[in-house]
Scaffold this active site. Structure first.
Site, mmCIF file in Angstrom:
data_model
loop_
_atom_site.group_PDB
_atom_site.id
_atom_site.type_symbol
_atom_site.label_atom_id
_atom_site.label_comp_id
_atom_site.label_asym_id
_atom_site.label_seq_id
_atom_site.Cartn_x
_atom_site.Cartn_y
_atom_site.Cartn_z
ATOM 1 N N HIS A 249 60.628 44.641 32.066
ATOM 2 C CA HIS A 249 60.270 46.508 30.847
ATOM 3 C C HIS A 249 60.983 47.750 31.121
ATOM 4 C CE1 HIS A 249 56.499 44.703 31.296
ATOM 5 N NE2 HIS A 249 56.732 44.152 32.321
HETATM 6 O O1 RIB Z 1 53.756 47.660 32.868
HETATM 7 C C1 RIB Z 1 54.807 47.829 32.709
HETATM 8 C C2 RIB Z 1 55.583 48.776 33.380
HETATM 9 O O2 RIB Z 1 54.335 49.111 34.918
HETATM 10 C C3 RIB Z 1 57.380 49.301 34.432
HETATM 11 O O3 RIB Z 1 57.190 50.135 34.635
HETATM 12 C C4 RIB Z 1 56.407 49.002 36.199
HETATM 13 O O4 RIB Z 1 57.798 49.613 36.472
HETATM 14 C C5 RIB Z 1 55.238 49.622 36.126
HETATM 15 O O5 RIB Z 1 55.249 50.517 36.224
#
Ligand code: RIB
Ligand code: CA
Length: 332
Positions: A249
């Site tokens: 992500h």
């Molecule tokens: O949904 C994914 C996000 O939530 C990413 O930034 C992960 O690190 C959590 O913070």
């Protein structure tokens, strides 16, 4: 080419740590600061983890400013099941010898943007509480920044924290709503570039890919960290039946901010649900332009986001692996 000044706003968990490493390996930018926020872990652990990862990456000089310990309105508990109790899987990095900055996260964001007007790229990979606080202090932040990107939202698909909401937005929907409204009406280049689950869930780091990267970094402290931190995160995905690896992500959000050719974007308006029992944290994107209908829909017309709807998966994963490998000899 002179590197752009970059600030990362992180809730350092595993994929935030990978974004910090990606920043260290990216010649297009100079990381001038990191601000921390609660989310995956407490803000204390996020700060400790960020200081430690930056030292590992040879960026032990970069200012780290601690930020919000709780969301604007509701309370929040971290997600140890995803990133581990301390947030870096099974990795135990040496604690940093440095203290966090005397400035708060919001102060660092505002003061850096004012000092380097129109230059600083801000990439937020956690809940948007710090950014909302900075906007409240400086409503002109959109003009003062040189660019803004987030990892957050789920714009044409379901969520991961709930069926409706992506985790960063779900943790602090009030902050996210304030941020989207605070940027509304700016020229497209100044609007938040949003890497949501629509694209980030598609870039998965597999065990095989992780092992291949580390095999090219024999004896490297970074490789040891990767092998201690990332498998825990991959196991979480496997427990939820997601084969193929763990979603990158946060590194993708940074990669898209540095090179938009890796993605395809739609400029639109996003509203964040802040009250719904089942939909709190949902990012509602008007991708069909219904807000311009010839009947009242109660939506403001101004655009406030550039939403990523497609991504060059292979192109990102190749660049990600190459940049991590370049840290094999990160100066201690
Ligand atoms: O949904 C994914 C996000 O939530 C990413 O930034 C992960 O690190 C959590 O913070
Ligand atoms: Ca994060």
């Amino acid at each position: 080419m002179t590197p752009r000044p970059l600030i990362l706003d992180v809730d350092t968990g595993v994929d935030d740590a990978l974004a910090l490493l990606y920043a260290a390996a990216s010649p297009e930018v100079e990381l001038i600061g990191a601000t921390t926020v609660m989310g995956n872990v407490t803000v204390r652990h996020a700060t400790e983890n960020t200081l430690a990862v930056l030292e590992l990456a040879g960026l032990g000089h970069v200012e780290v400013a601690s930020g919000a310990a709780r969301p604007l309105v509701r309370d929040h508990e971290p997600f140890p099941v995803v990133h581990g109790e301390r947030g870096l899987g099974r990795a135990e990095l040496p604690s940093s010898t440095r203290a966090p900055s005397s400035r708060s996260a919001a102060q660092l964001l505002v003061e850096a943007a004012r000092e380097r007007r129109g230059e600083v790229l801000l990439v937020a990979t956690g809940p948007l509480t710090n950014v909302a606080l900075a906007l409240a202090e400086e409503p002109g932040l959109p003009e003062l920044l040189g660019g803004f990107a987030i990892m957050g939202g789920a714009f044409a698909r379901g969520g991961n924290a709930t069926p409706a909401a992506e985790a960063n937005i779900w943790v602090d929907p009030d902050a996210a709503q304030a941020v989207f409204r605070g940027f509304a009406g700016r020229e497209a280049a100044r609007l938040p570039l949003c890497a949501g689950l629509d694209v980030t869930d598609r870039v998965q780091l597999s065990r095989a890919a992780l092992d291949a990267i580390c095999a090219d970094m024999p004896g490297s402290p970074v490789a040891r960290f990767l092998q201690e931190a990332v498998p825990f995160y991959i196991e979480f995905y496997e427990r939820f039946g997601v084969a193929g690896g763990a979603a990158m992500h946060d590194p993708l959000a940074l990669a898209l901010a540095l090179d938009e050719s890796l993605g395809t974007f739609e400029t639109t308006r996003v509203e964040v649900e802040t009250d719904g029992q089942w939909t709190r944290g949902m990012t509602v994107a008007d991708l069909r332009g219904v807000r311009h209908s010839p009947w009242p829909v109660g939506w403001e017309p101004e655009e406030n986001a550039r939403v990523a709807l497609d991504v060059d998966v292979a192109g990102f994963l190749t660049r990600f692996a190459d940049r991590l490998r370049s840290l094999a000899e990160a100066p201690a």
